[in-house]
Scaffold this motif. Structure first.
Motif, PDB file in Angstrom:
ATOM      1  N   UNK A 295     -23.418  14.520  10.510  1.00 13.66           N
ATOM      2  CA  UNK A 295     -22.276  13.775  10.923  1.00 13.66           C
ATOM      3  C   UNK A 295     -22.548  12.677  10.879  1.00 13.66           C
ATOM      4  N   UNK A 296     -22.712  11.251   9.970  1.00 11.01           N
ATOM      5  CA  UNK A 296     -22.720   9.952   9.678  1.00 11.01           C
ATOM      6  C   UNK A 296     -21.388   9.394   9.754  1.00 11.01           C
ATOM      7  N   UNK A 297     -21.373   8.410  10.810  1.00 12.08           N
ATOM      8  CA  UNK A 297     -20.099   7.978  10.497  1.00 12.08           C
ATOM      9  C   UNK A 297     -20.004   6.311  10.378  1.00 12.08           C
ATOM     10  N   UNK A 298     -19.130   6.048   9.479  1.00 14.66           N
ATOM     11  CA  UNK A 298     -19.039   3.987   9.928  1.00 14.66           C
ATOM     12  C   UNK A 298     -17.594   3.476  10.471  1.00 14.66           C
ATOM     13  N   UNK A 299     -17.737   2.185  11.396  1.00  9.62           N
ATOM     14  CA  UNK A 299     -15.503   2.088  10.830  1.00  9.62           C
ATOM     15  C   UNK A 299     -16.199   0.886  10.860  1.00  9.62           C
ATOM     16  N   UNK A 300     -15.395  -0.271   9.699  1.00 13.39           N
ATOM     17  CA  UNK A 300     -15.728  -2.241  10.129  1.00 13.39           C
ATOM     18  C   UNK A 300     -14.501  -2.626  10.898  1.00 13.39           C
ATOM     19  N   UNK A 301     -14.377  -4.146  10.746  1.00 13.60           N
ATOM     20  CA  UNK A 301     -13.949  -4.263  12.151  1.00 13.60           C
ATOM     21  C   UNK A 301     -12.312  -4.427  11.554  1.00 13.60           C
ATOM     22  N   UNK A 302     -11.759  -3.873  10.719  1.00 18.44           N
ATOM     23  CA  UNK A 302     -10.075  -3.601  10.429  1.00 18.44           C
ATOM     24  C   UNK A 302      -9.890  -2.375  10.835  1.00 18.44           C
ATOM     25  N   UNK A 303     -11.114  -1.012  11.241  1.00 15.65           N
ATOM     26  CA  UNK A 303     -10.261  -0.539  11.730  1.00 15.65           C
ATOM     27  C   UNK A 303     -10.779   1.240  11.211  1.00 15.65           C
ATOM     28  N   UNK A 304     -10.965   0.525   9.567  1.00 13.32           N
ATOM     29  CA  UNK A 304     -11.518   1.551   8.876  1.00 13.32           C
ATOM     30  C   UNK A 304     -12.308   2.365   9.503  1.00 13.32           C
ATOM     31  N   UNK A 305     -12.284   3.798   8.461  1.00  6.33           N
ATOM     32  CA  UNK A 305     -13.154   4.678   9.204  1.00  6.33           C
ATOM     33  C   UNK A 305     -13.624   5.734   7.993  1.00  6.33           C
ATOM     34  N   UNK A 306     -14.562   5.881   8.067  1.00  6.97           N
ATOM     35  CA  UNK A 306     -16.024   6.800   6.884  1.00  6.97           C
ATOM     36  C   UNK A 306     -16.369   7.635   7.114  1.00  6.97           C
ATOM     37  N   UNK A 307     -16.655   8.906   7.165  1.00 10.48           N
ATOM     38  CA  UNK A 307     -17.246  10.223   7.831  1.00 10.48           C
ATOM     39  C   UNK A 307     -18.125  12.064   6.481  1.00 10.48           C
ATOM     40  N   UNK A 308     -18.973  11.829   6.387  1.00  9.96           N
ATOM     41  CA  UNK A 308     -20.198  12.577   5.674  1.00  9.96           C
ATOM     42  C   UNK A 308     -20.731  14.157   6.335  1.00  9.96           C
ATOM     43  N   UNK A 309     -20.811  15.121   6.234  1.00 14.77           N
ATOM     44  CA  UNK A 309     -20.525  15.815   6.621  1.00 14.77           C
ATOM     45  C   UNK A 309     -21.936  16.227   5.889  1.00 14.77           C
ATOM     46  N   UNK A 310     -23.521  16.736   6.857  1.00 11.42           N
ATOM     47  CA  UNK A 310     -24.487  17.187   5.818  1.00 11.42           C
ATOM     48  C   UNK A 310     -25.157  18.969   6.692  1.00 11.42           C
ATOM     49  N   UNK A 311     -24.804  19.276   5.476  1.00 12.25           N
ATOM     50  CA  UNK A 311     -25.536  20.914   6.366  1.00 12.25           C
ATOM     51  C   UNK A 311     -27.099  20.043   6.413  1.00 12.25           C
ATOM     52  N   UNK A 312     -27.906  20.822   7.409  1.00 16.37           N
ATOM     53  CA  UNK A 312     -29.672  21.057   8.120  1.00 16.37           C
ATOM     54  C   UNK A 312     -29.912  21.953   7.522  1.00 16.37           C
ATOM     55  N   UNK A 313     -31.339  21.542   7.035  1.00 21.28           N
ATOM     56  CA  UNK A 313     -32.086  22.826   6.487  1.00 21.28           C
ATOM     57  C   UNK A 313     -32.221  23.649   7.843  1.00 21.28           C
ATOM     58  N   UNK A 314     -33.061  22.533   8.793  1.00 16.54           N
ATOM     59  CA  UNK A 314     -33.713  23.833   9.673  1.00 16.54           C
ATOM     60  C   UNK A 314     -33.453  23.112  10.637  1.00 16.54           C
ATOM     61  N   UNK A 315     -32.943  23.324  12.106  1.00 18.35           N
ATOM     62  CA  UNK A 315     -32.525  22.806  13.297  1.00 18.35           C
ATOM     63  C   UNK A 315     -32.360  24.254  14.345  1.00 18.35           C
ATOM     64  N   UNK A 316     -33.319  24.725  13.860  1.00 21.05           N
ATOM     65  CA  UNK A 316     -33.616  25.475  15.017  1.00 21.05           C
ATOM     66  C   UNK A 316     -34.634  25.060  16.619  1.00 21.05           C
ATOM     67  N   UNK A 317     -34.595  23.900  16.739  1.00 24.56           N
ATOM     68  CA  UNK A 317     -34.811  23.894  17.821  1.00 24.56           C
ATOM     69  C   UNK A 317     -34.128  23.197  19.296  1.00 24.56           C
ATOM     70  N   UNK A 318     -32.667  22.714  18.644  1.00 27.49           N
ATOM     71  CA  UNK A 318     -31.976  21.844  18.660  1.00 27.49           C
ATOM     72  C   UNK A 318     -30.691  22.225  19.393  1.00 27.49           C
TER      73      UNK A 318
END
Length: 373
Positions: A295-318
């Protein structure tokens, strides 16, 4: 002294040399180039005191040997207004160079070559022959991580290490580190290392990319105080920095227990999309990793927000969730030089650096330090 030279060969040589000459220099003599005419051969030498380029070109006619200085800016401008596939006739009378082609005539001033600074080559420590593309790759994969005008001069450079038939290039600005390794056939058993400044690295890279495809193999001579690169009729000389480079091996080999495999383009495009609301083009982004997603998140000085979600191909050890903060530019720079569709991101905890690898190229290592959230 009278000579005749092919305009296309001359202008190409002058362009190579003019790239290292800075017309804002206070030292007027290095705004000129040294012309040495000997045995139907013209040798052109230019320098900025840190770098020297010399090029040998054949002459069609020549009746006398000579040596003098001339303004590279004026000579290059004259060549530019000359039509391609033209022969340029040059006469030297007293202190003037008379240049003729078609119906055009120019008189430009020449200077004595006595005080022109020329590099003194020191004792050769190592001679190697590699392909042009190999050296391009060593620079391309690491140059983005160099510092720029850092007070610690060794950070504004690339470190080259040669031993056991391999060359490793390393660059760091203190916040990130990139290294790349290539195998060669004639490397020394004893380790030899050199440090080249940012300015030198950029000029070498520019020269290699501008060369014709006819130039493939290059000879490199590493000396006590300078490095010499010879490509056919072109000789590139530069000083070697005498600073000590940090111990990069421990940073690369630092144990990172966790990793994920993810699509490179998905990550790149997601970062660019969240940056669309940022106040600063290269601001801090938050990366949150769980079992299934990045998950990628960003917020700016105006408290606006953006979020992106990407599927992971391999996360077997998480085993748990992790959250980091990073300079988005550093991640994008790494993604730009990786060539595979998938990348591997190694990490250990929320406070440690991450290592980004090309899944199909084990020779590349890219370390990025986190930003405190």
């Amino acid at each position: 002294m009278k000579l005749c030279v092919d305009r296309d060969i001359l202008i190409r040589s002058l362009k190579y040399i003019s790239s290292i000459i800075y017309y804002t220099q206070n030292l007027d003599i290095i705004k000129n180039i040294l012309l040495i005419i000997k045995d139907k051969n013209l040798k052109i030498i230019g320098t900025n005191l840190e770098i020297e380029i010399s090029i040998n070109i054949p002459l069609l006619e020549c009746n006398k040997n000579d040596k003098f200085l001339v303004s590279i800016k004026k000579l290059l401008n004259i060549c530019k207004v000359t039509k391609p596939k033209t022969f340029i006739y040059i006469n030297k009378e007293d202190n003037f160079l008379l240049i003729n082609f078609n119906r055009s005539n120019f008189n430009i001033l020449t200077l004595s070559s006595i005080n022109f600074p020329i590099f003194n080559e020191s004792k050769i420590k190592l001679e190697i022959c590699i392909s042009k593309n190999t050296l391009i790759l060593l620079i391309k994969k690491t140059q983005f991580a160099m510092g720029n005008n850092d007070i610690r001069r060794y950070l504004n450079s690339i470190f080259f290490e040669i031993y056991n038939n391999k060359i490793i290039s390393v660059a760091t600005d203190g916040h990130r580190l990139s290294s790349y390794k290539v195998n060669i056939n004639n490397g020394p058993e004893k380790k030899i290392s050199i440090l080249l400044s940012r300015k030198v690295v950029i000029e070498i890279y520019k020269l290699l990319n501008n060369l014709d495809n006819l130039y493939d193999n290059i000879n490199i001579y590493i000396c006590e105080t300078n490095i010499c690169i010879i490509i056919n009729n072109i000789k590139f000389l530069s000083l070697i920095m005498n600073n000590t480079f940090p111990n990069y091996i421990n940073i690369i080999l630092e144990n990172k227990n966790n990793f994920i495999i993810i699509n490179k383009e998905n990550l790149k495009n997601s970062i660019l999309r969240v940056l669309s609301i940022s106040d600063n083009k290269f601001c801090c982004i938050k990366l949150k990793i769980n079992k299934n997603n990045l998950i990628i998140k960003l917020s700016n000085s105006y408290k606006e927000k953006a979020k992106e979600i990407i599927n992971i191909n391999d996360s077997s050890n998480i085993k748990s969730d992790y959250e980091f903060g990073f300079n988005s530019k550093y991640i994008l720079d790494v993604l730009h030089i990786l060539e595979s569709d998938k990348i591997k991101i190694h990490f250990s905890d929320n406070l440690s650096s991450i290592r980004i690898e090309d899944i199909n190229d084990i020779n590349s290592n890219n370390i990025i330090m986190p930003i405190k959230l």
